[in-house]
Write a protein that holds these residues in place. Structure first.
Motif, PDB file in Angstrom:
ATOM      1  N   UNK A  67       0.837  -1.208   0.000  1.00 48.36           N
ATOM      2  CA  UNK A  67       0.000   0.000   0.000  1.00 48.36           C
ATOM      3  C   UNK A  67       0.870   1.256   0.000  1.00 48.36           C
ATOM      4  N   UNK A  68       1.932   1.272   0.835  1.00 55.92           N
ATOM      5  CA  UNK A  68       2.847   2.411   0.847  1.00 55.92           C
ATOM      6  C   UNK A  68       3.477   2.592  -0.526  1.00 55.92           C
ATOM      7  N   UNK A  69       3.902   1.500  -1.127  1.00 56.10           N
ATOM      8  CA  UNK A  69       4.544   1.581  -2.441  1.00 56.10           C
ATOM      9  C   UNK A  69       3.570   2.138  -3.480  1.00 56.10           C
ATOM     10  N   UNK A  70       2.362   1.592  -3.526  1.00 55.92           N
ATOM     11  CA  UNK A  70       1.385   2.012  -4.534  1.00 55.92           C
ATOM     12  C   UNK A  70       0.874   3.429  -4.309  1.00 55.92           C
ATOM     13  N   UNK A  71       0.599   3.777  -3.044  1.00 58.63           N
ATOM     14  CA  UNK A  71      -0.024   5.071  -2.747  1.00 58.63           C
ATOM     15  C   UNK A  71       0.964   6.218  -2.617  1.00 58.63           C
ATOM     16  N   UNK A  72       2.217   5.914  -2.309  1.00 62.60           N
ATOM     17  CA  UNK A  72       3.173   6.993  -2.039  1.00 62.60           C
ATOM     18  C   UNK A  72       4.424   6.889  -2.899  1.00 62.60           C
ATOM     19  N   UNK A  73       5.164   5.808  -2.732  1.00 59.79           N
ATOM     20  CA  UNK A  73       6.492   5.675  -3.352  1.00 59.79           C
ATOM     21  C   UNK A  73       6.442   5.801  -4.872  1.00 59.79           C
ATOM     22  N   UNK A  76       5.990   9.474  -6.307  1.00 56.94           N
ATOM     23  CA  UNK A  76       6.999  10.507  -6.049  1.00 56.94           C
ATOM     24  C   UNK A  76       8.165  10.310  -7.006  1.00 56.94           C
ATOM     25  N   UNK A  77       8.603  11.411  -7.604  1.00 57.03           N
ATOM     26  CA  UNK A  77       9.733  11.335  -8.539  1.00 57.03           C
ATOM     27  C   UNK A  77      11.016  11.901  -7.949  1.00 57.03           C
ATOM     28  N   UNK A  78      10.908  12.865  -7.047  1.00 57.85           N
ATOM     29  CA  UNK A  78      12.086  13.525  -6.498  1.00 57.85           C
ATOM     30  C   UNK A  78      12.672  12.710  -5.346  1.00 57.85           C
ATOM     31  N   UNK A  79      14.006  12.590  -5.341  1.00 54.99           N
ATOM     32  CA  UNK A  79      14.708  11.775  -4.358  1.00 54.99           C
ATOM     33  C   UNK A  79      14.501  12.274  -2.923  1.00 54.99           C
ATOM     34  N   UNK A  80      14.551  13.579  -2.718  1.00 54.93           N
ATOM     35  CA  UNK A  80      14.379  14.133  -1.372  1.00 54.93           C
ATOM     36  C   UNK A  80      12.979  13.837  -0.833  1.00 54.93           C
ATOM     37  N   UNK A  81      11.982  13.925  -1.675  1.00 56.81           N
ATOM     38  CA  UNK A  81      10.613  13.630  -1.243  1.00 56.81           C
ATOM     39  C   UNK A  81      10.461  12.149  -0.909  1.00 56.81           C
ATOM     40  N   UNK A  82      11.106  11.271  -1.705  1.00 53.86           N
ATOM     41  CA  UNK A  82      11.061   9.834  -1.414  1.00 53.86           C
ATOM     42  C   UNK A  82      11.710   9.538  -0.070  1.00 53.86           C
ATOM     43  N   UNK A  83      12.850  10.204   0.174  1.00 49.88           N
ATOM     44  CA  UNK A  83      13.553  10.006   1.443  1.00 49.88           C
ATOM     45  C   UNK A  83      12.664  10.414   2.613  1.00 49.88           C
ATOM     46  N   UNK A  84      12.040  11.583   2.520  1.00 51.57           N
ATOM     47  CA  UNK A  84      11.175  12.063   3.596  1.00 51.57           C
ATOM     48  C   UNK A  84       9.972  11.138   3.779  1.00 51.57           C
ATOM     49  N   UNK A  85       9.341  10.717   2.678  1.00 48.92           N
ATOM     50  CA  UNK A  85       8.179   9.829   2.761  1.00 48.92           C
ATOM     51  C   UNK A  85       8.566   8.492   3.385  1.00 48.92           C
ATOM     52  N   UNK A  86       9.718   7.937   2.999  1.00 50.28           N
ATOM     53  CA  UNK A  86      10.153   6.656   3.541  1.00 50.28           C
ATOM     54  C   UNK A  86      10.446   6.763   5.031  1.00 50.28           C
ATOM     55  N   UNK A  87      11.138   7.812   5.444  1.00 49.12           N
ATOM     56  CA  UNK A  87      11.484   7.951   6.856  1.00 49.12           C
ATOM     57  C   UNK A  87      10.226   8.197   7.693  1.00 49.12           C
ATOM     58  N   UNK A  88       9.253   8.927   7.159  1.00 46.25           N
ATOM     59  CA  UNK A  88       7.977   9.097   7.863  1.00 46.25           C
ATOM     60  C   UNK A  88       7.274   7.753   8.016  1.00 46.25           C
ATOM     61  N   UNK A  89       7.315   6.956   6.960  1.00 48.21           N
ATOM     62  CA  UNK A  89       6.688   5.635   6.987  1.00 48.21           C
ATOM     63  C   UNK A  89       7.351   4.731   8.024  1.00 48.21           C
ATOM     64  N   UNK A  90       8.683   4.724   8.045  1.00 47.48           N
ATOM     65  CA  UNK A  90       9.426   3.910   9.007  1.00 47.48           C
ATOM     66  C   UNK A  90       9.110   4.373  10.430  1.00 47.48           C
TER      67      UNK A  90
END
Length: 163
Positions: A67-73, A76-90
């Motif tokens: 669900x995280x992968x499909x709905x968020x990851x 997102x195309x920008x690396x910084x946004x992916x990093x922030x989204x992943x760390x929020x998820x963790x």
């Protein structure tokens, strides 16, 4: 470099910035399919649990990761946004595993008495006569250690069944 892991309440990780963690496991890897993302995620979780001996962290279910992968990851195309989204998820989904110490305490308290009872019973049962070869000074700690290891195995099996 990013926030330190201590901001997430994870002791012992304060010297490892989250930016380094993200860069090591996700930045340079092709994660444009769920399978590739999941492999990187599993590698992250495996190392995450081995770095801190004696501490385990429960990770989200495969469905939550999908669900995280499909709905968020994926969106997102920008690396910084992916990093922030992943760390929020963790931060929100990876929790320290709860350990019930009562099983270990009961095994530690009951095992020495059980060892002595077993050894005395062994004096009248021919199959257990060999236990007399080990002195109590060795037999009781070994029996107690085996009981605690058995309690650990039971608890690990119960935890893996629930996930």
């Amino acid at each position: 470099m990013g926030l330190a892991f201590s901001a997430f309440g994870l002791p012992g990780w304060s010297s490892i910035p989250t930016g380094q963690v993200y860069d090591q496991y996700f930045k340079d890897k092709k994660t444009d399919s769920f399978e590739a993302f999941h492999v990187a995620y599993v590698e992250f979780c495996k190392d995450f649990n081995t770095v801190l001996p004696g501490q385990d962290f429960d990770t989200p279910s495969l469905e939550k990761i999908q669900k995280f992968y499909d709905d968020t990851w994926k969106l997102i195309n920008e690396d910084q946004e992916k990093k922030k989204a992943f760390m929020d998820y963790i931060r929100d989904n990876v929790k320290e595993a709860a350990v019930d110490d009562s099983l270990f305490i009961m095994a530690g308290l009951a095992a020495p008495a059980g060892a002595i009872v077993l050894k005395r019973t062994g004096q009248s049962i021919p199959q257990l006569k060999r236990l007399d070869l080990l002195p109590n000074v060795l037999f009781v700690p070994l029996f107690t250690l085996a009981a605690i290891m058995g309690a650990t195995a039971v608890q690990m099996k119960q935890r893996s069944r629930h996930t």
